[in-house]
Write a protein that holds these residues in place. Sequence first.
Motif, short mmCIF file in Angstrom:
data_model
loop_
_atom_site.label_atom_id
_atom_site.label_comp_id
_atom_site.label_asym_id
_atom_site.label_seq_id
_atom_site.Cartn_x
_atom_site.Cartn_y
_atom_site.Cartn_z
N GLN B 126 0.82 -1.21 0.00
CA GLN B 126 0.00 0.00 0.00
C GLN B 126 0.86 1.27 0.00
O GLN B 126 2.03 1.24 0.36
N ALA B 127 0.22 2.35 -0.42
CA ALA B 127 0.89 3.64 -0.37
C ALA B 127 1.09 4.05 1.09
O ALA B 127 0.28 3.71 1.95
N PRO B 134 1.37 2.64 -4.43
CA PRO B 134 0.92 1.30 -4.06
C PRO B 134 1.37 0.26 -5.08
O PRO B 134 1.77 0.61 -6.18
N VAL B 135 1.28 -1.00 -4.70
CA VAL B 135 1.80 -2.07 -5.55
C VAL B 135 1.15 -2.05 -6.92
O VAL B 135 1.79 -2.29 -7.93
N PHE B 136 -0.17 -1.70 -6.96
CA PHE B 136 -0.83 -1.79 -8.27
C PHE B 136 -0.36 -0.72 -9.25
O PHE B 136 -0.47 -0.89 -10.45
#
Lengths: 557, 141
Positions: B126-127, B134-136
Motif C-alpha cells: 500500500q501507499a 501502491p503495488v498496483f
Amino acid sequence: MYQYSEFDRTFVNQRVAHYRDQTARYLDGKLSDDEFLQLRLRNGLYIQRLAPMLRVAVPYGTLSSKQLHALAAISRDYDRGYGHLSTRQNMQFNWPAVADVPDILQALADVDMHAIQTSGSCIRNVTTDQFAGAAADESIDPRPFCELLRQWSTSHPEFEWLPRKFKIAVTGAKADRAAVGVHDIGMRIYGTAANPASAEIDIYAGGGLGRTPVLGALIRERLPVQHLLTYTEAIMRVYNRYGRRDNKYKARIKILVRALGADGFKAQVDAEWAHIKDSASKVPPEELQRLSQFFQPPLFVEQPDNAAALADLRFANPNFNRWLTHNISAHQAPGYAVVTLSTKSPGVPPGDVSAEQIDAVARWAAQFSYSEIRISHEQNFVLPHVPVSGLFELWQQACAMGLGSHNIGLLSDIICCPGGDYCSLANAKSLPVAEAIQRRFDDYDFQFDLGEIDLNISGCMNACGHHHVGHIGILGVDKKGQEFYQISLGGHAGHSGDAPQLGQIVGPSVARAEVCDVIDKILQVYLHNRFADESFLNCFSRIGMAPFKESIYAAAA
Amino acid sequence: MPQLLRKTEGQWAISEEPKSLWQSEAEWQSGQALLVAVDSEPSVEWLAASSISVDFPALTDGRGLSLAVLLRTRLNYRGDLVATGNVHEDIAHFLARCGYNVIELPEHKDLNTALQWIAPHTGFYQASVDSPAPVFSRTSG
C-alpha cells in the motif's frame, strides 16, 4: 485463483525471516512475554489453554489442492495429525511448538500462504461467500475485491495497531452467505464480471457479535469501486484515532459508531475521505481487470444429460439421494454443482479434520473440481465446480473418509467454537454440548422433518460460534464457577436474502445436562405450531417467544 | 544521551545527539520543540515547531501512526518527527513508513536490533508516507 507474483512471494518470505528473528530473541530472553505476545499474535500464534494454536490465513476461504496437501503435511509434521476449520474460513492447528512456528510459516510461504494478521488488533483475513464464483445467485465474484483488500491491508503501517481486531466481509450474491451485517465493515458488491471496474459497493460499518451484538449501519450506498481502498482507509483512520482504547470490551468499531450515531460516524468518515479520495490509493480500472483475470471461471465443458442415470442412482441409494438434497447447491454452469462436504458427524468436534481427510479433499478437488477448495464459515469444505456426472463417485469416496454426512443446513450441521476444551477465553465448554445434541437428534428422518435449522454454539460472549445469528443460539456462561448455557431463538445471518437478525434470549440459562432437553422442547413447540412447510424461523417470527418460553420454564414456574 | 535512530538522506543510522528540550502543547511557543500526545488534534500552528515529538503510551497504541500520516500528508510538515515513549524495535519499521524520521527507544532497548529491522521488507502493498506508490501502480501501469 489468485497466483502470487514474485513480489508477494518475497514479501511473505521477508515476513517469515522477521518472525524467525523475533522468535529467536524471545527464546533468548531478549523479548518479554508481553512484547512477544503482540508480535506472535500478528503472525497467527495464540497461547491456548493446553498449547499454542496457530491460525493459518485462507484468504477469503479459497485454496488449491497443492495448498491443502501442504496443510495436511504441516498437521502431520508439526501437530497431531489434524486441523480445525474455523468460523472465519481459516485453518487452525492446536498443538504446534513455539520454536517450530517459523518453520511452519516457511512451509506455508513455500505454497504461497501465511498466517499474517490472523489474530491481534489489526485488520484480519477478509472473508466472503464460500460459493463465490460458482453460486447461481451471484451478480459478481467478490474475490478480486477481497484480494485487493488483502493486499492493501497486509502490514498496513498505519492500521497494524488498532483499538481492537477488525473484520471485513464481502459478498456479491443475493443471499448473504458472508454475513456482512455482523462485521466491522460489510461490503455488498453490485456489478458484472465483464466490467469489474464499474462495480459499486454498499458499505456497512459497525456490525459485530460479541458482548454487544449489533447489525452494521449502511453508511455509503453505491460507492464506485475505484474508491474501495480510499473509503476503507477513511473508515480505518477515524476508527484508529477515535475508537476507545481504555476498555477492551468497548473498543470495537461498533461502539464508536454507536457513540457518534451512524450519521455522525458517516460524517466523520466522509470528511476524512474528502481529503484522500483522489490519492494514489484510488484503484485504476486496469488493476480491477487484472485481479479479475485471476478469478475467471474454469473452462467448463458441456456435460452429457445424465438425469436418468442420476435418478436411478438416487433411487437405489437413499443416502446419496439425501446428500444431493442437502449438500448440493446450484451452480452457474449447466451440468455442474457446488458440493459441501460436511465435517459434522457425532463424536467429531465440528470443523475438525484429520490429515488423511485433508489430503483426500485435496485429491478430490484435483479430480472433480479444477483443484479448487473453499472453507465455509459453517466449518465445512466446499468443492465449487463438480460435474454432475462425478457426484456419485465423489459421494462414495467422501462416505469412505467420514466426510459424507448428508446434513448441510440441518440441526446437526452445528457451528461451534473450540470452547473451554481449548480456548483460554472460554467461560464454558462448547464441544461436548455440540456432541450431545448431535447424538440426541441423530435420527435423519427427524432432522429432515425439522428442515433448515442453524444451531450455533459459542463458549463465551466473544461469539466465535456466531450464536447470535443461529436460529437456535447457545452461549456458554460462567455462574459462580459452574458452566451454564443461555439459549436464544430467531437469529439469522441473512442467508435467505433478508436483512440479518439477532436472536432473542429465551430466559434464564440452564445447566449443561439440561441443554438437550431444552432443545427438544423448542423443537416440539415448533413441530406442534408450524403450518405445512413453514420453516423454524418463519414459525418463530409468527408465534413469537411466548410458547417456547412457556414450554421450557413451565415446570419451574 | 537518548538512544535514537535517525534517517538522513534516506538512510537510517544510530545517532548520538543531545536530548531536545521538549515543551508540552500547553507550554509550547513557536520555534520550540513540541511534545504531543497520540490523541492530539494536529494544528497548523505546530508547523512553527523546531521539531515535533509524539509520545507513545504503549507499543500497541497505533494513534501516533495516524497522527504522523496527518502531519506529513495533510499539514505537509517537513521538520523532524520523533517517535518517543514506549517505542518498540519491532514497530520501528511501521513508524518509519508513516513518516517518523527519528525514533527514540527506551534505554533498555538494543538500537542495533532496531536498526537491523528498520526495513524488513524491500517493497510494500500500500501507499504510505515513505513509499507513495501502491503495488498496483507498479504492476498495472
